[in-house]
Design a protein around this motif. Structure first.
Motif, PDB file in Angstrom:
ATOM      1  N   VAL A  83       0.980  -1.512  -0.283  1.00 19.71           N
ATOM      2  CA  VAL A  83      -0.074  -0.338  -0.282  1.00 19.71           C
ATOM      3  C   VAL A  83       0.607   0.853  -0.042  1.00 19.71           C
ATOM      4  N   LYS A  84       2.019   1.278   0.716  1.00 20.77           N
ATOM      5  CA  LYS A  84       2.985   1.843   0.332  1.00 20.77           C
ATOM      6  C   LYS A  84       2.993   3.763  -0.729  1.00 20.77           C
ATOM      7  N   VAL A  85       2.899   2.219  -2.022  1.00 21.64           N
ATOM      8  CA  VAL A  85       3.099   3.446  -3.264  1.00 21.64           C
ATOM      9  C   VAL A  85       2.455   3.657  -3.473  1.00 21.64           C
ATOM     10  N   THR A  86       0.715   3.678  -2.977  1.00 19.28           N
ATOM     11  CA  THR A  86      -0.153   4.518  -3.643  1.00 19.28           C
ATOM     12  C   THR A  86       0.081   5.978  -3.017  1.00 19.28           C
ATOM     13  N   GLU A  87       0.832   5.947  -2.486  1.00 23.40           N
ATOM     14  CA  GLU A  87       1.524   7.925  -1.607  1.00 23.40           C
ATOM     15  C   GLU A  87       1.956   8.347  -2.733  1.00 23.40           C
ATOM     16  N   ILE A  88       2.510   7.582  -3.235  1.00 22.88           N
ATOM     17  CA  ILE A  88       3.987   7.543  -4.691  1.00 22.88           C
ATOM     18  C   ILE A  88       3.826   8.152  -6.037  1.00 22.88           C
ATOM     19  N   TYR A  89       3.394   6.889  -6.688  1.00 22.44           N
ATOM     20  CA  TYR A  89       2.752   7.262  -7.826  1.00 22.44           C
ATOM     21  C   TYR A  89       2.184   7.675  -8.590  1.00 22.44           C
ATOM     22  N   GLU A  90       1.496   8.095  -9.926  1.00 22.99           N
ATOM     23  CA  GLU A  90       0.672   8.910 -10.407  1.00 22.99           C
ATOM     24  C   GLU A  90       0.533  10.065  -9.897  1.00 22.99           C
ATOM     25  N   GLY A  91       1.502  10.933  -9.642  1.00 28.42           N
ATOM     26  CA  GLY A  91       1.592  11.921  -8.324  1.00 28.42           C
ATOM     27  C   GLY A  91       1.616  11.862  -7.071  1.00 28.42           C
ATOM     28  N   THR A  92       2.562  12.171  -6.407  1.00 32.29           N
ATOM     29  CA  THR A  92       2.293  12.071  -5.070  1.00 32.29           C
ATOM     30  C   THR A  92       2.030  12.513  -3.890  1.00 32.29           C
ATOM     31  N   SER A  93       1.652  11.907  -2.498  1.00 34.53           N
ATOM     32  CA  SER A  93       0.808  13.271  -1.949  1.00 34.53           C
ATOM     33  C   SER A  93       1.260  14.455  -2.233  1.00 34.53           C
ATOM     34  N   GLU A  94       2.526  15.133  -2.226  1.00 34.40           N
ATOM     35  CA  GLU A  94       2.329  16.243  -2.085  1.00 34.40           C
ATOM     36  C   GLU A  94       1.763  16.687  -3.574  1.00 34.40           C
ATOM     37  N   VAL A  95       2.310  16.204  -4.415  1.00 37.19           N
ATOM     38  CA  VAL A  95       1.834  17.281  -6.312  1.00 37.19           C
ATOM     39  C   VAL A  95       0.271  17.161  -6.100  1.00 37.19           C
ATOM     40  N   MET A  96      -0.494  15.811  -4.735  1.00 35.62           N
ATOM     41  CA  MET A  96      -1.725  15.732  -4.911  1.00 35.62           C
ATOM     42  C   MET A  96      -2.130  17.213  -4.128  1.00 35.62           C
ATOM     43  N   LYS A  97      -1.932  17.714  -2.922  1.00 37.30           N
ATOM     44  CA  LYS A  97      -2.398  18.985  -2.076  1.00 37.30           C
ATOM     45  C   LYS A  97      -1.640  20.013  -3.316  1.00 37.30           C
ATOM     46  N   MET A  98      -0.467  20.262  -4.115  1.00 38.99           N
ATOM     47  CA  MET A  98      -0.091  21.150  -5.055  1.00 38.99           C
ATOM     48  C   MET A  98      -1.593  21.337  -5.529  1.00 38.99           C
ATOM     49  N   LEU A  99      -2.409  20.615  -6.706  1.00 42.82           N
ATOM     50  CA  LEU A  99      -3.847  20.503  -7.537  1.00 42.82           C
ATOM     51  C   LEU A  99      -4.706  21.184  -6.703  1.00 42.82           C
ATOM     52  N   ILE A 100      -4.445  20.330  -5.577  1.00 41.61           N
ATOM     53  CA  ILE A 100      -5.984  21.302  -4.405  1.00 41.61           C
ATOM     54  C   ILE A 100      -5.598  22.463  -4.453  1.00 41.61           C
ATOM     55  N   ALA A 101      -4.607  23.124  -3.678  1.00 39.12           N
ATOM     56  CA  ALA A 101      -4.581  24.346  -3.645  1.00 39.12           C
ATOM     57  C   ALA A 101      -4.461  24.827  -4.399  1.00 39.12           C
ATOM     58  N   ARG A 102      -4.504  24.469  -5.877  1.00 39.40           N
ATOM     59  CA  ARG A 102      -4.322  25.505  -7.082  1.00 39.40           C
ATOM     60  C   ARG A 102      -5.602  26.129  -7.047  1.00 39.40           C
TER      61      ARG A 102
END
Ligand SMILES: Cc1cc2nc3c(=O)[nH]c(=O)nc-3n(C[C@H](O)[C@H](O)[C@H](O)COP(=O)(O)OP(=O)(O)OC[C@H]3O[C@@H](n4cnc5c(N)ncnc54)[C@H](O)[C@@H]3O)c2cc1C
Length: 401
Positions: free
Chosen positions: A369-388
Motif C-alpha cells: 500500500v505504501k506506493v499509493t502515496e507515490i505513483y501517478e503523482g505523490t501526495s505533495e503533488v495532489m496537495k499542489m493540485l488541490i491548493a491551485r
C-alpha cells in the motif's frame, strides 16, 4: 467544487445507487479475484514472477479495456464499473491490480481519447483481447513530479521520428508489448513541446533494465526503458504533435482514480483480515474483539475507509461523465492513500506478533500500500493540485469550498 463551476453542473445529486450492470460486474470480479487471485498472491509476492495467468483471466472475463466501446471489441462498461473492479482486484492481489490499472487507464484510455479512428481500430482490439499488454512511459531518472522537464527527445526524420532517452520506473516494463512514450519535440522549455508515441516492444533500439527490487508489488515488474535511436513511424504519433503533456495529464487524472481505488481495496483486505482475527484470537479470557481498544482500531478504520470509498466513487463518476475533475480526483487519491497508509499498519497491530509473520497477508498489505502515496503523482503533488483550485476560486470570489 473544482474548476469554479456550479455545484449542480458538477453532478451534486444524492443518488448513491450503482446501476444493475455495475453491481453485477462487481459481483463477478469479486468472485474471480477471491477464487483465483487471492490464493496465489503470496506466492507471486515471494517469487516476483509476473502473474500472466491472472492477466489472461482478466482478458477472458472481458475486463481488459472494459470501458472500450463494443465497436473496438470492448464491453462499453462505465468508468465507475472499472473502478469497482480495481478495488476488488486490489483487495485480492495488489500486483494484479496495478498491471490492470496501467493497461486499462494509462495505455488504452489515452488511445480511446486521443487516437485517430484508424489508430483505435488498429490498436484497441488486441489490447482488449489481452494479446498485447500496454505500458506508460513518462518518468525519467531526472524528472518525476516535474514530468515536463523530461530529456528524452524525438527528432523528425523521413516517415516518422527517432527517439533517444531513458524512462524510469516503468510498470509492465519488458513484459508489455506496447509502450506509450512521451518525448520532447521542441527546444523551447516554456512551450512544454512534448509528443506522445506508441512504441512496440520489438522496435530496434528499445531495451529494458532488469525488474527493480521493490519493497512491495514485487511481481509487477518495474524497469528502466532505454530508447537508443528508436524509429517510430508517423502513424504511431498519438494526439497532436507538441501537445503530449495534455495527453499525459488527462491520462493521469483517470489513472489516479484507479490508484485511489487500489488503496481502498488493499485497506479493505486489511480490515477484513484484522476483524476476522479479532474474533478468533482470545486474550484475557475472551476474543480480543471484545476489548474496547481493539474495537476502536477497527471502528476508526471502517469509518475512514468508507469516507475514502465514497470520495473515490464520486471522482470516478465525475470522470465517467466526462467532467474535468482534476481537483476532486486529487482529493480522492490523497485521502484514500493517506487513509490506507495510516490504517493498514494499525490493522497489522491487531494481529500482534503474527501480523509480522509472512504466514499472514498483513505484512504484504503494509508493503504494497505504501506506493499509493507515490505513483501517478505523490501526495505533495495532489496537495499542489488541490491548493491551485482552491486559490483560483478564492481569487475569483466564488468561495474556497
Ligand atoms: C512501483 C512504481 C511504479 C511506477 N510506475 C510508473 C509507470 O508505469 N510510468 C511512469 O511514467 N512512472 C511510473 N512510476 C514513477 C512515479 O510516478 C514517480 O516515482 C512519481 O511521480 C514521483 O517521482 P520521483 O520518484 O522522481 O520523485 P520526485 O519528483 O523526485 O519527488 C521526491 C520528493 O519531492 C517531493 N516534491 C517534488 N516536487 C515537489 C513540489 N513542487 N512541492 C512539494 N514537494 C515536491 C515529492 O512529493 C517527493 O516527496 C512508478 C513508480 C513506482 C515506485
Amino acid at each position: 467544487m473544482g474548476g469554479g463551476t456550479g455545484r449542480e453542473e458538477r453532478g451534486e445529486s444524492m443518488d448513491f445507487a450503482l446501476s444493475e450492470e455495475e453491481r453485477s460486474i462487481r459481483a463477478a470480479i469479486r468472485d474471480l479475484a477471491e477464487r483465483e487471485f487471492a490464493p496465489r498472491a503470496a506466492e507471486y509476492d515471494r517469487t516476483g514472477e509476473f502473474p500472466w495467468d491472472n492477466v489472461r483471466l482478466l482478458a477472458e472475463g472481458g475486463y481488459l479495456g472494459m470501458t472500450v466501446p463494443p465497436r473496438y471489441g470492448g464491453a462499453g462498461a462505465s468508468f465507475l464499473a472499472f473502478i469497482l473492479c480495481m478495488e476488488e482486484v486490489a483487495r485480492a492481489c495488489a500486483v494484479t491490480s496495478v498491471i490492470f490499472e496501467v493497461h486499462n487507464s494509462l495505455h488504452i484510455e489515452p488511445i480511446l481519447r486521443f487516437g485517430s479512428e484508424e489508430q483505435r481500430e488498429r490498436f484497441l482490439p488486441p489490447l482488449v483481447r489481452g494479446e498485447r499488454l500496454g505500458a506508460f512511459c513518462l518518468t525519467e531518472p531526472s524528472s518525476g513530479s516535474d514530468a515536463a522537464a523530461m530529456e528524452t527527445r524525438a527528432v523528425e526524420v523521413a516517415g516518422g521520428f527517432r527517439l533517444r532517452g531513458q524512462k524510469s520506473f516503468i510498470t509492465n516494463g519488458g513484459q508489455a508489448h506496447e509502450y506509450l512514450v512521451f518525448a520532447r519535440t521542441g527546444d523551447d522549455p516554456g512551450r512544454r513541446a512534448v509528443t506522445a508515441f506508441l512504441v512496440p516492444r520489438d522496435s530496434p533500439g528499445l531495451s529494458f533494465g532488469p525488474p527493480e527490487a521493490k519493497m512491495g508489488l514485487t511481481a509487477s515488474h518495474t524497469t528502466q526503458v532505454y530508447l537508443d535511436d528508436v524509429f517510430v513511424p508517423a502513424d504511431r504519433l498519438l494526439g497532436e504533435r507538441d501537445h503530449g503533456m495534455r495527453v499525459a495529464l488527462a491520462t493521469l487524472d483517470a489513472g489516479r482514480v484507479g490508484i485511489a481505488a487500489q488503496a481502498v481495496g488493499i485497506a479493505q483486505a486489511a480490515l477484513d483480515t484484522a476483524a476476522r482475527y479479532a474474533l478468533e484470537r482470545r486474550q484475557f479470557g475472551r476474543p480480543i474483539a471484545e476489548h474496547e481498544g481493539v474495537q476502536w482500531i477497527l471502528a476508526e478504520m471502517a469509518a475512514d475507509l468508507e469516507a475514502a470509498r465514497w470520495l473515490v466513487y464520486r471522482a470516478a463518476w465525475l470522470q465517467g461523465q466526462g467532467i474535468r475533475a482534476t481537483e476532486e480526483i486529487a482529493k480522492a487519491k490523497l485521502f484514500a492513500s493517506t487513509m490506507a497508509n495510516v490504517h493498514v499498519p494499525r490493522a497489522l497491530r491487531v494481529l500482534g506478533g503474527y501480523g509480522f509473520l509472512k504466514d499472514h497477508p498483513m505484512e504484504r498489505y503494509v508493503r504494497d500500500v505504501k506506493v499509493t502515496e507515490i505513483y501517478e503523482g505523490t501526495s505533495e503533488v495532489m496537495k499542489m493540485l488541490i491548493a491551485r483550485g482552491l486559490m483560483e476560486r478564492t481569487r475569483q470570489g466564488t468561495g474556497a469550498g
